[in-house]
Design a protein around this motif. Structure first.
Motif, mmCIF file in Angstrom:
data_model
loop_
_atom_site.group_PDB
_atom_site.id
_atom_site.type_symbol
_atom_site.label_atom_id
_atom_site.label_comp_id
_atom_site.label_asym_id
_atom_site.label_seq_id
_atom_site.Cartn_x
_atom_site.Cartn_y
_atom_site.Cartn_z
ATOM 1 N N GLY A 197 -4.932 21.233 -6.806
ATOM 2 C CA GLY A 197 -6.508 21.482 -6.002
ATOM 3 C C GLY A 197 -6.819 19.770 -6.738
ATOM 4 O O GLY A 197 -7.765 20.204 -7.249
ATOM 5 N N GLN A 198 -6.491 19.517 -8.098
ATOM 6 C CA GLN A 198 -7.094 18.250 -8.781
ATOM 7 C C GLN A 198 -7.136 16.937 -7.422
ATOM 8 O O GLN A 198 -6.981 16.519 -6.768
ATOM 9 N N PRO A 199 -8.867 16.845 -7.109
ATOM 10 C CA PRO A 199 -9.576 16.621 -6.270
ATOM 11 C C PRO A 199 -8.857 15.304 -6.347
ATOM 12 O O PRO A 199 -8.565 14.278 -5.030
ATOM 13 N N PHE A 200 -8.702 13.999 -7.138
ATOM 14 C CA PHE A 200 -8.665 12.696 -7.610
ATOM 15 C C PHE A 200 -6.915 12.300 -6.499
ATOM 16 O O PHE A 200 -6.674 12.077 -5.650
ATOM 17 N N LEU A 201 -5.964 13.709 -7.129
ATOM 18 C CA LEU A 201 -5.005 13.606 -6.857
ATOM 19 C C LEU A 201 -4.722 13.930 -5.363
ATOM 20 O O LEU A 201 -3.911 13.576 -5.032
ATOM 21 N N VAL A 202 -4.689 15.136 -4.941
ATOM 22 C CA VAL A 202 -5.104 15.328 -3.259
ATOM 23 C C VAL A 202 -5.682 14.448 -2.734
ATOM 24 O O VAL A 202 -4.644 13.824 -2.001
ATOM 25 N N ASN A 203 -6.670 13.500 -3.148
ATOM 26 C CA ASN A 203 -7.174 12.391 -2.117
ATOM 27 C C ASN A 203 -6.262 11.229 -2.219
ATOM 28 O O ASN A 203 -6.312 10.542 -1.363
ATOM 29 N N LEU A 204 -5.241 11.093 -3.562
ATOM 30 C CA LEU A 204 -5.068 10.096 -3.994
ATOM 31 C C LEU A 204 -2.863 9.900 -2.908
ATOM 32 O O LEU A 204 -2.595 9.331 -1.872
ATOM 33 N N LEU A 205 -2.692 11.715 -2.498
ATOM 34 C CA LEU A 205 -1.313 11.516 -1.947
ATOM 35 C C LEU A 205 -1.953 11.307 -0.476
ATOM 36 O O LEU A 205 -1.597 10.935 0.083
ATOM 37 N N GLY A 206 -3.012 12.146 0.281
ATOM 38 C CA GLY A 206 -3.331 11.937 1.518
ATOM 39 C C GLY A 206 -3.553 10.660 1.744
ATOM 40 O O GLY A 206 -3.277 10.059 3.014
ATOM 41 N N HIS A 207 -4.122 9.479 0.985
ATOM 42 C CA HIS A 207 -4.466 8.188 1.182
ATOM 43 C C HIS A 207 -3.125 7.507 0.815
ATOM 44 O O HIS A 207 -3.229 6.684 2.330
ATOM 45 N N ALA A 208 -2.632 7.939 0.574
ATOM 46 C CA ALA A 208 -1.200 6.910 0.906
ATOM 47 C C ALA A 208 -0.626 7.765 1.732
ATOM 48 O O ALA A 208 0.156 6.572 2.648
ATOM 49 N N LEU A 209 -0.573 9.113 2.149
ATOM 50 C CA LEU A 209 0.150 9.023 3.324
ATOM 51 C C LEU A 209 -0.074 8.361 4.054
ATOM 52 O O LEU A 209 0.466 7.258 5.794
ATOM 53 N N VAL A 210 -1.538 7.830 4.919
ATOM 54 C CA VAL A 210 -2.538 7.347 5.505
ATOM 55 C C VAL A 210 -2.255 5.998 5.788
ATOM 56 O O VAL A 210 -1.852 5.400 6.902
ATOM 57 N N SER A 211 -1.887 5.369 4.442
ATOM 58 C CA SER A 211 -1.732 3.612 4.186
ATOM 59 C C SER A 211 0.220 3.990 5.112
ATOM 60 O O SER A 211 0.209 2.756 5.327
ATOM 61 N N ASP A 241 7.589 11.669 4.923
ATOM 62 C CA ASP A 241 6.695 11.157 4.334
ATOM 63 C C ASP A 241 6.368 11.068 2.784
ATOM 64 O O ASP A 241 5.991 10.755 2.810
ATOM 65 N N LEU A 242 6.163 12.725 2.972
ATOM 66 C CA LEU A 242 5.625 13.332 1.745
ATOM 67 C C LEU A 242 6.846 12.338 0.470
ATOM 68 O O LEU A 242 6.114 11.974 -0.452
ATOM 69 N N GLU A 243 7.750 12.612 0.687
ATOM 70 C CA GLU A 243 9.136 12.087 -0.273
ATOM 71 C C GLU A 243 8.678 10.803 -0.351
ATOM 72 O O GLU A 243 8.975 10.205 -1.245
ATOM 73 N N ALA A 244 8.901 10.023 0.659
ATOM 74 C CA ALA A 244 8.361 8.811 0.584
ATOM 75 C C ALA A 244 7.513 8.236 -0.230
ATOM 76 O O ALA A 244 7.735 7.073 -0.878
ATOM 77 N N VAL A 245 6.152 8.915 0.173
ATOM 78 C CA VAL A 245 5.334 8.208 -1.019
ATOM 79 C C VAL A 245 5.209 8.789 -2.163
ATOM 80 O O VAL A 245 5.206 7.927 -3.144
ATOM 81 N N LEU A 246 5.935 9.753 -2.886
ATOM 82 C CA LEU A 246 5.783 9.395 -4.541
ATOM 83 C C LEU A 246 7.603 9.147 -4.703
ATOM 84 O O LEU A 246 6.994 8.911 -5.730
ATOM 85 N N ALA A 247 8.307 8.362 -3.994
ATOM 86 C CA ALA A 247 9.180 7.225 -4.758
ATOM 87 C C ALA A 247 8.930 6.088 -4.584
ATOM 88 O O ALA A 247 9.081 4.942 -4.702
ATOM 89 N N ALA A 248 8.172 5.453 -3.822
ATOM 90 C CA ALA A 248 7.064 3.872 -4.041
ATOM 91 C C ALA A 248 6.461 4.429 -5.230
ATOM 92 O O ALA A 248 6.075 5.009 -5.891
#
Length: 504
Positions: free
Chosen positions: A365-379, A400-407
């Motif tokens: 629930g860390q708000p910046f990190l929630v936004n960071l993951l969502g931003h990366a997925l949409v991008s 999709d989430l795994e690809a974002v985390l591996a970027a």
């Protein structure tokens, strides 16, 4: 939403009168069992049932969607299809099937209206606007959660007369600025919010310069709200010898013009003031405490790191008799989930449920990190859809989430948060906090105190104090006798950092 029961058994297999009520109606209002005539043509009836099956598919899409825009689109498509079905039944289906199908159409239309009625069609004609905010405060509809903090502020500031000023403290990127920016919506027209962000003010020469800048900020806020008759502060009045008197006289003039309004002055990034006016700060804080008592309609809302609250017993002590400290920590799980699946009301991408759950587990629930993951997925979605021309489902899956985390750029983009936590651990007493984090990083399930002590490169006589401080700062959590990272992504960042350092 309930689904009408549809019998797909061939009407020719029914016995005459089977399932028909005393007046020629079906035993159940949604049952299509009828007594056909021997010469009845069922082609139009079966076509209508096929259309009804497509409508059921749209309803399933509605139920499976997490995005409000996708829900609205599915409801509208189902409504349009029902309208076409009604027309087809009237033109091509004969009695008694036409009577039963019209009844079904009416029942489905009532159900859809109850779920949302006629809504706007979700139309995507270009890249998805990325609604996840990384570097700016969340305002308006994008500000979610924090009801606990806002309710506490309402409790403190609702009474008339003298009310306490407030210190919001917590890690960087935890949402303190967003809370301050949204106070105006919460407290109405009788409260005037003065935004005095010390990062925007920049460097100040001395106390006189600070008080003049603050007076200008108050004047601008009052003028913006149509408060007439207040003269603009003059810098010439705020000399080094007379700055406090000039500010006090400015407040006196404002007192007679404020028309019952309360002023809340938000001082964000207060550590910057500590750095610039360390020697003068005790006197400044004593002056502010006197101002609160003399002008009870003046309230200050400070925002800073944990260290700001911890130093309240030092030079803060003269002020803290009239200041209430409120910790700003992680979003509640429900609020974080809403931020993921509905960052804006018209967001039209969906998430698989396991993706949402994993994002909540990774960020806590860390708000910046929630936004960071969502931003990366949409991008990533926009890049693949509109730059690479790939046709893909408007839904995020675990791949999709795994690809974002591996970027390679993911942790770089989050460095403002991760490095901020690491820097605070480096410069906080007791010593040895970074070594503790490095020792814990390879162990996702955590370590006991004994295991952690053995994993340290050298003994730390202040281990218990350091663990307590990391726990107070929300970096570590202890559960069932094991210490582990509060935020899984922070653990991964430290592990990557250690791996990079080991390769040098």
């Amino acid at each position: 939403m309930a689904t009408p029961r549809i019998s797909t058994t061939s009407p020719r297999s029914r016995h005459a009168g089977e399932g028909v009520g005393g007046e020629g109606h079906p035993a159940h209002p949604n049952d299509l069992s009828v007594a056909p005539s021997p010469t009845h043509d069922f082609a139009a009836t079966w076509a209508a049932l096929g259309q009804l099956g497509q409508i059921v598919g749209e309803v399933r899409t509605y139920l499976d969607s997490t995005s409000r825009a996708n829900k609205q689109g599915a409801l509208l498509r189902a409504t349009d299809a029902l309208t076409r079905l009604g027309q087809a039944v009237a033109e091509r289906v004969v009695a008694p099937d036409s009577h039963l199908l019209r009844r079904i159409v009416r029942q489905w239309q009532a159900l859809l209206i109850a779920e949302g009625g006629v809504v706007g069609r979700a139309l995507q004609v270009g890249p998805v606007d990325n609604p996840y905010i990384l570097n700016n405060p969340a305002e308006g509809s994008r500000f979610v959660g924090r009801e606990d903090v806002l309710r506490r502020l309402e409790e403190l500031w609702s009474p008339q007369g003298v009310v306490p000023s407030v210190l919001l403290y917590g890690h960087r990127r935890m949402g303190k600025t967003s809370i301050l920016r949204n106070l105006g919506q919460r407290f109405g027209q009788q409260t005037l919010i003065v935004d005095f962000n010390l990062q925007m003010v920049g460097s100040v020469r001395d106390e006189a310069d600070l008080l003049f800048q603050l007076a200008i900020a108050i004047y601008d806020a009052c003028a913006g709200q149509g408060l007439a008759g207040l003269a603009e502060p003059r810098e010439a009045d705020f000399t080094s010898d007379h700055a406090y008197m000039a500010f006090r006289r400015f407040l006196r003039r404002l007192e007679g013009l404020r028309a019952g309004r309360r002023l809340i002055v938000t001082l964000d990034e207060f550590e910057l003031l500590e750095q610039q006016l360390a020697a003068e700060l005790p006197r400044l804080l004593r002056f502010w405490r006197g101002a609160f008592q003399t002008f009870p309609w003046l309230v200050l809302a400070f925002a800073g790191l944990h260290t700001l609250e911890e130093r309240r017993r030092d030079y803060w002590d003269p002020l803290f008799g009239s200041v209430t400290a409120i910790k700003v920590s992680f979003l509640a799980r429900g609020a974080a989930r809403r931020l993921i699946v509905e960052p804006t009301p018209d967001f039209d991408l969906d998430y698989d449920e396991d993706v949402v759950t994993t994002m909540l587990d990774l960020t806590n629930g860390q708000p910046f990190l929630v936004n960071l993951l969502g931003h990366a997925l949409v991008s990533r979605f926009n890049q693949r859809s509109f730059e690479e021309g790939r046709e893909q489902e408007r839904r995020f899956h675990m791949a999709d989430l795994e690809a974002v985390l591996a970027a390679p750029n993911f942790f770089r983009d989050g460095d403002a948060y991760f490095s901020g936590i690491w820097h605070q651990a480096q410069h906080s007493a007791p010593a040895g906090q970074p070594a503790i984090l490095s020792a814990l990083a390879p162990h996702a399930a955590g370590l006991t105190r004994a295991q952690l002590a053995a994993a340290l490169p050298e003994p730390n006589p202040e281990l218990d104090g350091a663990l307590a401080k990391l726990n107070d700062h929300d970096v570590l959590i202890v559960a069932e006798g094991r210490y582990r990272f509060t935020v899984e992504l922070m653990r991964r960042w430290v592990a990557r950092r250690e791996m990079v350092d080991g390769e040098r």
